[in-house]
Write an enzyme that holds these catalytic residues in place. Structure first.
Site, mmCIF file in Angstrom:
data_model
loop_
_atom_site.group_PDB
_atom_site.id
_atom_site.type_symbol
_atom_site.label_atom_id
_atom_site.label_comp_id
_atom_site.label_asym_id
_atom_site.label_seq_id
_atom_site.Cartn_x
_atom_site.Cartn_y
_atom_site.Cartn_z
ATOM 1 N N GLY A 1 33.806 51.938 39.748
ATOM 2 C CA GLY A 1 33.734 53.116 40.621
ATOM 3 C C GLY A 1 34.897 53.192 41.597
ATOM 4 N N GLU B 1 34.343 45.831 48.820
ATOM 5 C CA GLU B 1 33.364 45.825 47.730
ATOM 6 C C GLU B 1 33.836 44.891 46.611
ATOM 7 O OE1 GLU B 1 30.472 49.340 46.717
ATOM 8 O OE2 GLU B 1 32.112 49.475 45.289
HETATM 9 O O1 F6P Z 1 26.518 51.528 45.932
HETATM 10 C C1 F6P Z 1 27.804 51.212 45.564
HETATM 11 C C2 F6P Z 1 28.284 52.023 44.398
HETATM 12 O O2 F6P Z 1 27.694 51.576 43.230
HETATM 13 C C3 F6P Z 1 29.794 52.004 44.295
HETATM 14 O O3 F6P Z 1 30.261 50.889 43.633
HETATM 15 C C4 F6P Z 1 30.061 53.290 43.622
HETATM 16 O O4 F6P Z 1 31.402 53.682 43.745
HETATM 17 C C5 F6P Z 1 29.107 54.197 44.340
HETATM 18 O O5 F6P Z 1 27.961 53.395 44.552
HETATM 19 C C6 F6P Z 1 28.740 55.462 43.633
HETATM 20 O O6 F6P Z 1 28.199 55.213 42.368
HETATM 21 P P1 F6P Z 1 28.089 56.366 41.292
HETATM 22 O O7 F6P Z 1 29.461 56.840 40.995
HETATM 23 O O8 F6P Z 1 27.424 55.718 40.112
HETATM 24 O O9 F6P Z 1 27.245 57.459 41.876
#
Ligand code: F6P
Length: 546
Positions: A264, A350
């Site tokens: 992400g 992170e």
């Molecule tokens: O909670 C952390 C996280 O998993 C990040 O690593 C990620 O960028 C963000 O949440 C958003 O996740 P997603 O793109 O799956 O909504």
């Protein structure tokens, strides 16, 4: 021991203690040409680390340490698409998103460049049709505003980058909604006309509660104004979970995918960059990708001694693990990089904020706290502590020599540059008691007054900083800067012995939040919670009357 022989790790601690005792001020006095030895360039990107306490022996020892921790082999494994994200069994191949077919990237042995190019082409076709007005809203009006709904890596990258490249915007306006706090989406939508707004739901997993909640609210807003039939023309999605997107009801030709080998926080280069492409156009977006690729090639091939991400990583690791500085400040003297520190917070913390290493055993130390704000604003806020506080904070200055603004505004850039240079100079130079006293006497203070006030005007100096200097923040340079920091985080992870690509630490809070929702709404009691949480729930319920 001859200086060119590898030094054992224990020696690094001894060398560090001596270097910190000396500090960069004395090192410069002994070697005025230090800048030449402790700076490095890649093209028009310059990294100056001469204002740290590092010396040749320490640098050599750090390079040895990096080699002994298999930095080059691990880097090559990443570029080769091996599953180096061991806890999730995934390859780490965001570099393929900015690659060229000739780079031959493969994830777990399978070529990926064809799929990457296909998505880029689909994004381009969509973005350009919106930008030219060929693709319009349900009532046939042009799309003038884009609302990106996402959080973390699905928000910070495109939000940071669209701000950074504001001078290149020639497409619709972009807005970013991330927080589950209803204020965020309410305030954003209040300014917008549903007939001329496109909503992009961006989520790698398409399960993130904040994003799904905001997407549902945006859908209601649109349907309330235009009716159910309008959803198709006003929504698009970016995700790796194409089945879940389909359930949400977004048409297939408006869904842009990416892959589980893109983390992400490394996903801006993928379809997550769609808002940026809409704002600056596909040609500029390709320049941005090319900037990232340029650093990839450099990271892959330059000798470690002249490799910018490696040097940045070695200094970062040294400051954290050997000098024991708990934080580092990122201070862009470039207002359009205002969100860069926030972006780097996710990228760095992170990735490297982990308590165990790759082997599952506790690590002695993990990555630092990363924080920052643009200069010159920071100077009038927290720089007091940087100069005189009891904690030492290594500062990373980023500054462009040139501005996009017209020549008539040149004074702004002159002042910006002078201030940036002045801060790193002041941090290193400091001001001793005798100088402070003399200044006061020269200003007409009595000897008694000068004696009393002088200690308050002393700056210890010898505070480390490094400076990243570039000509102009254009799309390619932004790509270079981001990739530079991505690989820096990778280098530091190898030294810490950490897997930089998972993020299990975000899970517990999410689980507990899910369990607390019925408690907050009054459908469940706070029984079994700790006393503080139960007390707070009680207070909330009393205020809300439930
Ligand atoms: O909670 C952390 C996280 O998993 C990040 O690593 C990620 O960028 C963000 O949440 C958003 O996740 P997603 O793109 O799956 O909504």
């Amino acid at each position: 021991m001859r200086p060119e022989e590898p030094r054992p790790e224990a020696d690094l601690a001894t060398l560090t203690a001596a270097a910190m005792q000396k500090g960069p001020r004395a090192l410069f006095a002994a070697d005025p040409d230090r800048f030449t030895r402790f700076s490095a360039r890649h093209g028009d990107l310059l990294l100056d680390f001469s204002k740290t306490a590092i010396d040749a022996e320490i640098l050599r020892a750090l390079l040895d340490l990096a080699r002994s921790r298999s930095l080059e082999a691990r880097r090559d494994a990443m570029f080769a698409g091996a599953p180096i994200n061991a806890t999730e069994g995934r390859a780490v191949l965001h570099v393929a998103l900015r690659g060229e077919p000739k780079d031959g990237y493969r994830a777990d042995g399978n070529p990926v460049s064809g799929a990457v190019e296909d998505v880029l082409k689909a994004m381009t076709a969509f973005a350009e049709r919106i930008r030219t007005g060929e693709l319009r809203g349900a009532t046939d009006r042009n799309i003038t505003d884009i609302v990106n709904i996402g959080i973390g890596g699905s928000d910070l990258g495109p939000a940071m980058a669209t701000l950074a490249l504001a001078p290149y915007h020639d497409g619709p306006r972009t807005h970013f909604v991330s927080n589950v706090d209803g204020a965020h989406i309410a305030d954003t939508l209040a300014k917008l006309d549903p007939e001329t707004t496109l909503v992009i739901v961006a989520s790698k997993t398409f399960t993130t509660i904040e994003t799904m909640t905001n997407a549902a609210t945006a859908r209601e807003w649109l349907v309330g104004a235009l009716g159910e039939y309008a959803v198709g023309a006003h929504f698009a999605a970016v995700s790796t979970a194409l089945d879940k997107v389909a359930e949400f009801g977004i048409a297939e030709d408006r869904v842009f995918g990416f892959w589980d080998w893109v983390g992400g926080r490394y996903s801006l280069w993928s379809a997550i960059g769609l808002p940026l492409m809409l704002a600056i156009g596909s040609a500029r977006f390709r320049e941005f990708l090319a900037g990232g690729r340029d650093i990839d090639q450099h990271f892959r091939t330059a000798p470690l001694e002249a490799n910018l991400p490696v040097l940045l990583g070695l200094i970062g690791y040294w400051h954290r693990a050997l000098c024991h500085y708990p934080t580092r400040a990122i201070i862009p003297y470039d207002q359009r990089l205002a969100r860069f520190p926030a972006y780097l917070q996710q990228l760095d913390m992170e990735s490297n904020g982990k308590r165990v290493g790759l082997d599952g055993e506790p690590v002695p130390i993990s990555g630092p706290v990363v924080w920052g704000e643009p200069g010159t604003n920071g100077q009038h806020a927290f720089f007091q502590l940087l100069h005189q506080g009891t904690d030492v904070v290594p500062v990373e200055f980023l500054v462009g020599a040139l501005a996009h603004e017209p020549a008539s505004m040149r004074i702004h850039q002159d002042l910006l540059l002078a201030n940036c240079l002045a801060q790193s100079e002041a941090l290193m130079r400091g001001r001793d008691l005798a100088e402070a006293r003399q200044q006061l006497l020269d200003a007409g203070k009595s000897p008694a007054e000068a004696e009393a006030i002088a200690p308050h005007r002393v700056f210890a100096g010898n505070r480390p900083s490094l400076t990243i200097l570039y000509p102009l923040l254009d799309p390619a340079m932004l790509g270079r800067l981001i990739a530079l920091y991505e690989h820096r985080v990778f280098v530091e992870a190898q030294l810490f012995g950490i897997n930089a690509f998972d993020q299990w630490g975000v899970e517990l809070g999410k689980e507990l939040a899910n369990r607390l929702v019925p408690v907050v709404t009054g459908e469940a009691t706070a029984e079994g919670r700790d006393g503080s949480t139960a007390g707070l729930v009680d207070a909330i319920r009393k205020i809300r009357g439930n």
